[in-house]
Design a protein around this motif. Structure first.
Motif, PDB file in Angstrom:
ATOM      1  N   HIS A  67     -12.441 -30.042  64.033  1.00  0.00           N
ATOM      2  CA  HIS A  67     -12.417 -29.549  65.424  1.00  0.00           C
ATOM      3  C   HIS A  67     -13.784 -28.970  65.776  1.00  0.00           C
ATOM      4  CE1 HIS A  67     -10.263 -27.235  68.834  1.00  0.00           C
ATOM      5  NE2 HIS A  67     -11.522 -26.821  68.875  1.00  0.00           N
ATOM      6  N   HIS A  69     -17.091 -29.045  69.166  1.00  0.00           N
ATOM      7  CA  HIS A  69     -17.485 -29.465  70.531  1.00  0.00           C
ATOM      8  C   HIS A  69     -18.983 -29.778  70.520  1.00  0.00           C
ATOM      9  CE1 HIS A  69     -13.839 -27.440  72.483  1.00  0.00           C
ATOM     10  NE2 HIS A  69     -13.841 -26.898  71.276  1.00  0.00           N
ATOM     11  N   HIS A 222      -6.121 -27.160  72.087  1.00  0.00           N
ATOM     12  CA  HIS A 222      -6.196 -25.788  71.564  1.00  0.00           C
ATOM     13  C   HIS A 222      -4.841 -25.111  71.723  1.00  0.00           C
ATOM     14  CE1 HIS A 222     -10.427 -26.696  72.646  1.00  0.00           C
ATOM     15  NE2 HIS A 222     -10.761 -25.847  71.687  1.00  0.00           N
ATOM     16  N   ASP A 314     -15.558 -25.481  65.053  1.00  0.00           N
ATOM     17  CA  ASP A 314     -15.405 -25.090  66.458  1.00  0.00           C
ATOM     18  C   ASP A 314     -16.713 -24.630  67.097  1.00  0.00           C
ATOM     19  OD1 ASP A 314     -13.940 -24.848  68.847  1.00  0.00           O
ATOM     20  OD2 ASP A 314     -13.632 -22.710  68.525  1.00  0.00           O
TER      21      ASP A 314
HETATM   22 ZN    ZN Z   1     -12.440 -25.678  70.312  1.00  0.00          ZN
END
Ligand code: ZN
Ligand code: GUN
Length: 426
Positions: A67, A69, A222, A314
């Motif tokens: 996970h 971004h 999420h 994350d």
């Molecule tokens: Zn996230």
């Protein structure tokens, strides 16, 4: 050489952990052909085939970050806010630039370069709402022949106007991206409703339809990260029993669904994650950085209903792309909950554990014949302090614990994707 064929949270270490003090991995056509003690395997190599010598290093399956971004690498280490204010002040501002393919391409290139430098060979990645951000990411990933999962954000409310799509537009654009990228080479698509607070009921319904119409694709989002977020979602979906029920209602649980955080999930929600095969991405550096809370890993992995938990950076709420530094914080989060995460469990979590959370454990996250040859060569003496500390390490477990506590990207000596050397430190 170290790898896992099962889950050391559930099984005896002797049966699931495989260690060779002098191991050899034979790669052929992007896969692992043979693996074993060097003394045995060297005799079988064809004449003229010279092994690369990584003496004093540890060969591991490449790390898997389940996970992260990529656009948020621009705001990693942004001061002062907890989740909702952090989204408004940082994430939603930076993500607006990603309709521009040039910006997206540069960010994707830097993100993947840094990922490989950290020894991570697969990631499940959130792009932005813009299709161009997904094309840019997959183009760079494909160029590297890297097995990655990614998708376009679906968000149609409660965010700045330039970041919003609509249920129909989100559906159409995601579908076009699935047809273009899912299963092309090593690329895999994830339908990506950002979280319940930024998707209307109509959009959630269409996300469920899209996922059921495209078997084999992923679903990422999420859940239960922050107390204010949870109160907000309760207000937005008052008819649902709990946070997980919001996603369950729209058909968004099951194999290949993976949710970030899950810090504040209840026992009943964890039970349903287990029953449906839904994965949780544990993001400790992010959870500490945003003050979100302390995920109870020991409880999530309880042997009566072990949830599939993977390890995740994350970024950009997370503060490092290094899975070693992420394990350092995972250990502290577990300690806080009275559970001492041991190094075997930790290295499992960063490799096969993440692969299991993504239902990819047949292909990646291990070192065994037939698996894809994504490998990390870890230098066990990467800084003067680690060099000194290692002199006082008694056994393998202590050496591993030193690495997950003190080491980071600097320990990556080499990274291989599908049998090809793609990063070399020196
Ligand atoms: Zn996230
Ligand atoms: N919840 C919804 N969006 C995000 C995000 O971008 N980062 C984190 N940490 N949590 C989220």
């Amino acid at each position: 050489m170290l790898s896992f064929s099962g889950d050391p949270f559930q099984s005896d270490l002797d049966t699931v952990m495989h260690y060779e003090s002098d191991g050899l991995v034979w790669l052929e056509d992007g896969r692992i052909k043979q693996v074993g003690p060097a003394v045995q395997l060297l005799r079988q190599l064809p004449a003229g085939m010279e092994p690369v010598d990584y003496r004093d290093c540890l060969i591991l399956p490449g790390f898997i970050d389940c996970h992260t971004h990529y656009p948020q690498l621009q705001v990693i280490g942004a001061f002062g806010e907890q989740l909702i204010d952090w989204l408004n002040r940082y994430a939603y501002v930076t993500e607006q630039a990603f309709g521009d393919p040039e910006c997206a391409h540069e960010a994707a290139r830097i993100f993947l370069r840094e990922t490989l430098r950290a020894g991570t060979t697969t990631a499940a990645v959130y792009c932005t709402v813009h299709s161009a951000s997904v094309d840019s990411f997959f183009e760079e990933s494909e160029r590297l022949n890297m097995r990655n999962i990614a998708g376009k954000l679906l968000m149609d409310r409660n965010a700045p106007e330039p970041l919003l799509d609509s249920p129909q537009r989100g559906y159409d654009e995601s579908k076009a991206l699935i047809n273009k990228w899912h299963g092309r080479g090593r690329q895999l698509y994830a339908i990506t409703p950002r979280f319940a607070a930024t998707s209307s009921a109509e959009q959630m319904e269409m996300a469920g339809a899209l996922w059921s119409e495209h078997p084999g694709t992923y679903l990422q989002s999420h859940i239960a990260e922050n107390r204010d977020e949870m109160t907000w979602v309760k207000q937005l979906y008052p008819e649902r029993a709990d946070y997980l029920d919001v996603y369950e209602h729209y058909g968004l649980l099951g194999p290949r669904a993976i949710y970030g955080h899950g810090i504040h999930l209840t026992e009943s929600e964890l039970q349903r994650c287990y029953e449906t095969g839904t994965g949780i991405a544990h993001c400790p550096t992010s959870n500490f950085f945003l003050g979100s809370g302390c995920f109870d890993l020991g409880n999530a992995k309880r042997s009566s209903r072990p949830v599939r938990v993977g390890l995740a950076s994350d970024v950009g709420a997370g503060t490092s792309l290094s899975m070693l530094q992420t394990l350092n914080e995972a250990y502290k989060a577990a300690q806080f909950n009275g559970f001492p995460l041991n190094p075997a469990q930790a290295f499992y979590l960063a490799t096969r554990g993440s692969a299991e959370a993504l239902y990819l454990e047949e292909r990646i996250g291990g070192i065994a014949p037939g698996m894809e040859a994504d490998l990390l060569v870890l230098d066990l003496h990467s800084t003067p302090l680690i060099e000194y500390r290692m002199r006082h390490a008694g056994d393998l477990m202590e050496a591993l614990f030193i690495q997950m506590t003190l080491a980071d990207e600097r320990a990556t000596r080499a990274t291989y994707l599908a049998g090809s050397l793609v990063y070399e430190r020196d």
